[in-house]
Design an enzyme around this catalytic site. Structure first.
Site, PDB file in Angstrom:
ATOM      1  N   GLU A 153      -4.134  -0.554   1.120  1.00 10.13           N
ATOM      2  CA  GLU A 153      -3.883   0.663   2.091  1.00 10.13           C
ATOM      3  C   GLU A 153      -3.074   1.925   1.138  1.00 10.13           C
ATOM      4  O   GLU A 153      -2.079   1.888   0.753  1.00 10.13           O
ATOM      5  CB  GLU A 153      -2.688   0.397   3.192  1.00 10.13           C
ATOM      6  N   CYS A 212       1.316   8.137   5.061  1.00 10.34           N
ATOM      7  CA  CYS A 212      -0.013   7.981   4.751  1.00 10.34           C
ATOM      8  C   CYS A 212      -0.757   8.610   5.663  1.00 10.34           C
ATOM      9  O   CYS A 212      -1.994   8.984   5.286  1.00 10.34           O
ATOM     10  CB  CYS A 212      -0.205   6.441   4.395  1.00 10.34           C
TER      11      CYS A 212
HETATM   12  P1  NDP Z   1       2.977   2.843  -5.801  1.00 11.35           P
HETATM   13  O1  NDP Z   1       1.539   2.836  -5.418  1.00 11.35           O
HETATM   14  O2  NDP Z   1       3.086   3.194  -7.461  1.00 11.35           O
HETATM   15  O3  NDP Z   1       3.926   1.809  -5.367  1.00 11.35           O
HETATM   16  C1  NDP Z   1       3.655   0.880  -4.191  1.00 11.35           C
HETATM   17  C2  NDP Z   1       4.208  -0.548  -4.416  1.00 11.35           C
HETATM   18  O4  NDP Z   1       3.689  -0.865  -5.536  1.00 11.35           O
HETATM   19  C3  NDP Z   1       5.650  -0.208  -4.729  1.00 11.35           C
HETATM   20  O5  NDP Z   1       5.929  -1.706  -4.225  1.00 11.35           O
HETATM   21  C4  NDP Z   1       5.751  -0.548  -6.572  1.00 11.35           C
HETATM   22  O6  NDP Z   1       6.759  -1.106  -6.775  1.00 11.35           O
HETATM   23  C5  NDP Z   1       4.259  -1.802  -6.620  1.00 11.35           C
HETATM   24  N1  NDP Z   1       3.734  -1.503  -7.657  1.00 11.35           N
HETATM   25  C6  NDP Z   1       4.065  -0.545  -8.963  1.00 11.35           C
HETATM   26  N2  NDP Z   1       3.258  -0.794  -9.736  1.00 11.35           N
HETATM   27  C7  NDP Z   1       2.631  -2.078  -9.664  1.00 11.35           C
HETATM   28  C8  NDP Z   1       1.774  -2.937 -10.280  1.00 11.35           C
HETATM   29  N3  NDP Z   1       1.199  -2.550 -11.682  1.00 11.35           N
HETATM   30  N4  NDP Z   1       1.172  -4.157  -9.710  1.00 11.35           N
HETATM   31  C9  NDP Z   1       1.721  -4.242  -8.493  1.00 11.35           C
HETATM   32  N5  NDP Z   1       2.778  -3.566  -7.925  1.00 11.35           N
HETATM   33  C10 NDP Z   1       3.109  -2.304  -8.178  1.00 11.35           C
HETATM   34  O7  NDP Z   1       3.498   4.212  -5.311  1.00 11.35           O
HETATM   35  P2  NDP Z   1       4.552   5.286  -5.450  1.00 11.35           P
HETATM   36  O8  NDP Z   1       5.721   4.849  -4.642  1.00 11.35           O
HETATM   37  O9  NDP Z   1       4.861   5.325  -7.000  1.00 11.35           O
HETATM   38  O10 NDP Z   1       4.157   6.609  -4.724  1.00 11.35           O
HETATM   39  C11 NDP Z   1       3.053   7.267  -5.459  1.00 11.35           C
HETATM   40  C12 NDP Z   1       2.116   7.733  -4.451  1.00 11.35           C
HETATM   41  O11 NDP Z   1       1.543   7.014  -3.692  1.00 11.35           O
HETATM   42  C13 NDP Z   1       2.721   8.630  -3.493  1.00 11.35           C
HETATM   43  O12 NDP Z   1       2.798   9.972  -4.032  1.00 11.35           O
HETATM   44  C14 NDP Z   1       1.881   8.715  -2.223  1.00 11.35           C
HETATM   45  O13 NDP Z   1       0.809   9.971  -2.522  1.00 11.35           O
HETATM   46  C15 NDP Z   1       1.327   7.407  -2.346  1.00 11.35           C
HETATM   47  N6  NDP Z   1       1.782   6.547  -1.546  1.00 11.35           N
HETATM   48  C16 NDP Z   1       1.151   6.013  -0.440  1.00 11.35           C
HETATM   49  C17 NDP Z   1       1.804   5.239   0.527  1.00 11.35           C
HETATM   50  C18 NDP Z   1       0.971   5.087   1.993  1.00 11.35           C
HETATM   51  O14 NDP Z   1       1.585   4.682   2.724  1.00 11.35           O
HETATM   52  N7  NDP Z   1      -0.393   4.507   1.566  1.00 11.35           N
HETATM   53  C19 NDP Z   1       3.162   4.741   0.586  1.00 11.35           C
HETATM   54  C20 NDP Z   1       3.769   5.284  -0.707  1.00 11.35           C
HETATM   55  C21 NDP Z   1       3.000   6.036  -1.630  1.00 11.35           C
HETATM   56  P3  NDP Z   1       8.198  -0.044  -7.419  1.00 11.35           P
HETATM   57  O15 NDP Z   1       8.293   0.510  -6.250  1.00 11.35           O
HETATM   58  O16 NDP Z   1       9.088  -1.139  -7.935  1.00 11.35           O
HETATM   59  O17 NDP Z   1       7.522   0.738  -8.663  1.00 11.35           O
END
Ligand code: NDP
Length: 500
Positions: A242, A276
């Site tokens: 997602e 999102c």
């Molecule tokens: P990320 O995609 O980086 O993070 C989402 C989750 O994935 C977090 O729990 C993060 O952990 C984890 N994660 C990070 N790196 C890895 C990896 N290599 N393997 C597995 N899991 C990992 O999103 P961000 O929070 O950095 O947000 C960036 C952008 O994503 C935002 O600007 C927005 O555009 C979008 N976003 C979209 C969402 C949605 O609802 N679809 C929700 C949030 C963000 P950790 O936080 O510990 O790094």
């Protein structure tokens, strides 16, 4: 407003979650290592054996008990969420309420959706009784976001548990306390660790992908989604992604303009735009464009991001998002667009005030990339066909909204997206029986509803012979006569319609 600098610390084994309103430390949490994650998954595997052996009714009783604990302490959960995300308490309460509703739906409907059922076996296999049931996968890893740290992961957690799986949840590093709270309350109810949390940074999430779980449900950015998928590919672990959106709101010539304005203002700015399925692009029929724009500017002026308890929107939760929002606004203006409310100066250190942009070229990153801030682009269109084409031109395709009195359904059906709200915004997310998920760069797979339950299962098909076959086909004893009779039967069943 007094802002203190972040004082959070990070070591090899622990990290602090911070209050994005003030930068103050909310709490310290352990960083789960690869070994910690593997140990949690091993415990989950044992718990899954017990949990999948429970009947649907027994699982429902325990899931409802957990639901009761969350409901009775909803205020506490909302407060943890408010501290870690900065969102208004009322928004946090709404999010918890919707998540509880989904937990109830998943627990209540798992049996009907997943239990063994008989399906027609068809004339060729008429002697067989055919049934199918949906079995749990085992252990599901859920990697959650920070923007809706209860509602979004619960769309996977509740449905995976109700389907008979154990879950290991890695919350975002910005909202570990919310994850820890959920796991602690689950531990009060379940005899075995069917729901555990592992806190940490991205590397902990990566370890979960490599841990041998039977599926990973990920919510976050498209870029990280690709990394998750690549890691899971090594062990053929299925994934649900997602990955956000660039959702459009379409306003037809006959729309109730005031209602469309209300939807656009809330859809674009609620949760400071960090949604999102939030509204990021608005396409308005030229006949109502001026009226819409005047009203949407006036109404958006009422929304201020502040540190006050009664503010409609709070801060930007993830500090690095500030630069992305600023870049999109700058690019919109540099490429010929105009900020009719706010502008680059609306982007502060922690708080971003609402921004409305017009005449922005469709090639600008303000239109093509997920902004995740309280901004919207408003674009005039000469027809609904143009609005549909522009909406569908995005590489993202999560949700959408259509405001129209007569043609809402006709317009909605032409949109290549996972969900559409007609004369409303994001309403589909609150209907537990509807699937939620995207197309294209917004990801794939579905949470919520019957599709969301089946997402965390595999289908097991069984045929059972109920009488000797009239035509014995699956045997080396098959006769020429049986083959001729099969040919005739297939001819009668399927031969009509094709060229002779
Ligand atoms: P990320 O995609 O980086 O993070 C989402 C989750 O994935 C977090 O729990 C993060 O952990 C984890 N994660 C990070 N790196 C890895 C990896 N290599 N393997 C597995 N899991 C990992 O999103 P961000 O929070 O950095 O947000 C960036 C952008 O994503 C935002 O600007 C927005 O555009 C979008 N976003 C979209 C969402 C949605 O609802 N679809 C929700 C949030 C963000 P950790 O936080 O510990 O790094």
């Amino acid at each position: 407003m007094t802002i203190t600098e972040p004082t959070g610390t990070r070591s090899a084994t622990s990290f602090d979650s911070l209050n994005p309103r003030t930068g103050e430390v909310v709490a310290s949490h352990p960083i789960a290592s690869e070994a910690d994650v593997q140990a949690a998954v091993a415990r989950a595997r044992e718990a899954a054996a017990w949990w999948s052996g429970q009947s649907f009714a027994e699982r429902k009783v325990l899931l409802n008990a957990w639901k009761g604990v969350i409901t009775n302490r909803i205020d506490e959960l909302a407060s943890v969420m408010q501290a870690e995300t900065g969102k208004p308490h009322g928004d946090a309460m709404l999010e918890c309420a919707l998540a509880i509703d989904h937990l109830a739906w998943a627990a209540g409907h798992a049996s009907k959706v997943l239990k063994r059922r008989t399906v027609p076996s068809g004339l060729v296999m008429a002697n067989q009784k055919a049934t199918v049931e949906y079995q749990p996968l085992g252990v599901v890893g859920v990697i959650g976001p920070w923007n809706y740290p209860v509602f979004t992961p619960m769309g996977s957690i509740a449905y995976a548990l109700a389907a008979g799986n154990a879950v290991v949840f890695k919350p975002s590093e910005y909202t570990p306390g919310v994850g820890a709270w959920l796991a602690a309350t689950a531990a009060e109810v379940f005899d075995q660790p069917v729901f555990q949390v592992v806190t940490g940074l991205g590397e902990t999430g990566a370890a979960l992908c490599r841990s041998g779980v039977n599926k990973v449900a990920f919510t976050g950015s498209t870029a990280t989604g690709k990394r998750v998928m690549a890691a899971c590919a090594e062990t053929l672990t299925p994934v649900l992604i997602e990955a956000g959106g660039k959702d459009a709101l379409i306003v037809d010539a006959d729309a109730d303009v005031a209602a469309a304005v209300d939807g656009a203002v809330w859809g674009a700015n609620a949760n400071a735009g960090q949604t999102c399925a939030g509204v990021e692009r608005v396409y308005v029929h030229e006949r109502v464009y001026d009226d819409f724009l005047a009203q949407v500017i006036a109404r958006t002026k009422e929304v201020h991001a502040t540190n006050d308890a009664d503010a409609k929107i709070g801060p930007i939760t993830m500090p690095s998002q500030i630069d992305i929002i600023k870049r999109h606004i700058d690019d919109a203006i540099a490429s010929g667009g105009t900020a009719v409310l706010g502008g680059p100066e609306s982007v502060g250190e922690r708080f971003v005030q609402p921004v409305i942009l017009v005449d922005v070229p469709e090639s600008s990153s303000a239109v093509t990339e997920e902004t995740f801030g309280p901004t919207m682009t408003v674009t005039k269109v000469s027809s609904m066909a143009e609005a549909v084409a522009l909406t569908n031109a995005s590489k993202y395709a999560l949700g959408s909204s259509v405001f129209s009195k007569r043609n809402g359904m006709r317009i909605a059906e032409q949109l290549r997206v996972g969900m559409t709200a007609i004369n409303g915004v994001i309403t589909f997310a609150g209907v537990p029986s509807l699937p939620f998920g995207g197309v294209g760069d917004s990801g794939f797979g579905r949470i919520h509803g019957p599709d969301g339950l089946k997402e965390f299962t595999y289908a097991h098909a069984i045929t059972k012979q109920r009488m000797k076959p009239l035509l014995a086909l699956t045997t080396f004893q098959r006769t020429e006569k049986a083959e001729q009779q099969l040919g005739k039967l297939i001819g009668v069943l399927h031969g009509r319609g094709g060229p002779k």
